[in-house]
Design an enzyme around this catalytic site. Structure first.
Site, PDB file in Angstrom:
ATOM      1  N   TRP A   1       0.861  -1.188   0.000  1.00 28.10           N
ATOM      2  CA  TRP A   1       0.000   0.000   0.000  1.00 28.10           C
ATOM      3  C   TRP A   1       0.891   1.230   0.000  1.00 28.10           C
ATOM      4  CZ3 TRP A   1      -2.877   2.546   4.624  1.00 28.10           C
ATOM      5  CH2 TRP A   1      -3.651   3.613   4.141  1.00 28.10           C
TER       6      TRP A   1
ATOM      7  N   LYS B   1      16.497  -3.478  -0.012  1.00 29.53           N
ATOM      8  CA  LYS B   1      15.944  -3.265  -1.359  1.00 29.53           C
ATOM      9  C   LYS B   1      16.570  -2.026  -1.996  1.00 29.53           C
ATOM     10  CE  LYS B   1      11.926  -1.447  -3.762  1.00 29.53           C
ATOM     11  NZ  LYS B   1      10.722  -0.605  -3.590  1.00 29.53           N
TER      12      LYS B   1
ATOM     13  N   HIS C   1      16.084   4.372  -3.391  1.00 31.58           N
ATOM     14  CA  HIS C   1      15.676   4.546  -4.784  1.00 31.58           C
ATOM     15  C   HIS C   1      16.406   5.732  -5.390  1.00 31.58           C
ATOM     16  CE1 HIS C   1      12.463   2.750  -2.438  1.00 31.58           C
ATOM     17  NE2 HIS C   1      12.088   2.105  -3.532  1.00 31.58           N
TER      18      HIS C   1
END
Length: 252
Positions: A47, A170, A143
């Protein structure tokens, strides 16, 4: 390498797991999107809370989380507020970001949170400890929507996440060339073979990087993102196509 188990899902073994991102700006849309997503073939529901308009109202945020939990009770729920500086929809203070994640942890409604590595070392460590105390897993992320650093830097960031006790490190990077994709894949392989003691997730974005979203089982990425409707990042492909390719590569 140890695996990570969330509900009945074992991450870090077999084919990469498919994560889909649900992006809705209010409770009504959360409800309608959840019903649409329920029929899709994926493993983890992310989400993207940065798309939710009523962020300042924690009760509203948790009411939306409750809808997702009740609509798809069997799916692991990953709570992610993506900051504006890392490609998200809204900018909030570090304090508000940490408070939002703490509220999600305390709610008992989410199985995992996404915690950005560069939030601040102390805040990250404290939030990881809080999550683990409540049996919530942490996907620690970084990111870069502009470039791909050298392999050594990619590995250093993933190792730092691991040192902060992230359950799943990640990293997602934008390639400026095809060789940047090879850099990401080589860094993933080196991390997986030499340093990782837990699952990692890596990807090279945009069309140029699509191969990285498909070849995780070969190079060492334990999960990949697919699209049910609108892609949450450049280069995502549909969950049905993704599952087909992942299965082919797994069975080869």
């Amino acid at each position: 390498m140890k695996t990570v188990t969330v509900k009945d899902l074992v991450i870090g073994t077999g084919a990469p797991k498919i994560i889909v991102s649900l992006m809705a700006k209010d409770i009504a849309r959360v409800k309608s999107e959840a019903l649409a997503y329920r029929e899709a073939d994926f493993d983890i529901l992310e989400w993207r809370v940065d798309h939710f308009a009523d962020l300042s109202n924690v009760e509203s945020v948790m009411a939306a989380a409750k809808i997702l939990r009740e609509t798809m009770p069997e799916k692991p729920l990953l709570f992610t507020f993506r900051s504006a500086k890392e490609g998200g929809e809204q900018a909030i203070s570090t304090e508000a970001y940490i408070a939002l994640n703490r509220a999600a942890i305390d709610s008992g409604l989410v199985d995992m949170i996404d915690l950005e590595l560069f939030t601040g070392d102390d805040q990250v460590k404290e939030t990881v400890a809080c999550a683990h105390a409540h049996d919530v897993k942490v996907v620690m992320s970084n990111h870069d929507f502009h470039k791909t650093p050298e392999a050594e830097e990619i590995i250093a960031r993933l190792r730092k996440m691991q040192s902060f006790d992230a359950d799943i490190p990640k990293i997602a990077l934008m390639p400026q060339s095809t060789s940047d994709v090879l850099t990401l894949l080589a860094a993933t392989l080196e991390m997986q073979e030499q340093y990782a003691d837990r699952p990692i997730i890596t990807m090279s974005m945009a069309k140029t990087g699509v191969i990285s979203r498909l070849a995780g089982e070969v190079f060492g990425s334990a999960a990949t993102f697919g699209a049910v409707k609108k892609a949450s990042a450049p280069g995502q492909i549909s969950v049905n196509d993704l599952r087909t390719v992942l299965t082919i590569l797994h069975q080869a």
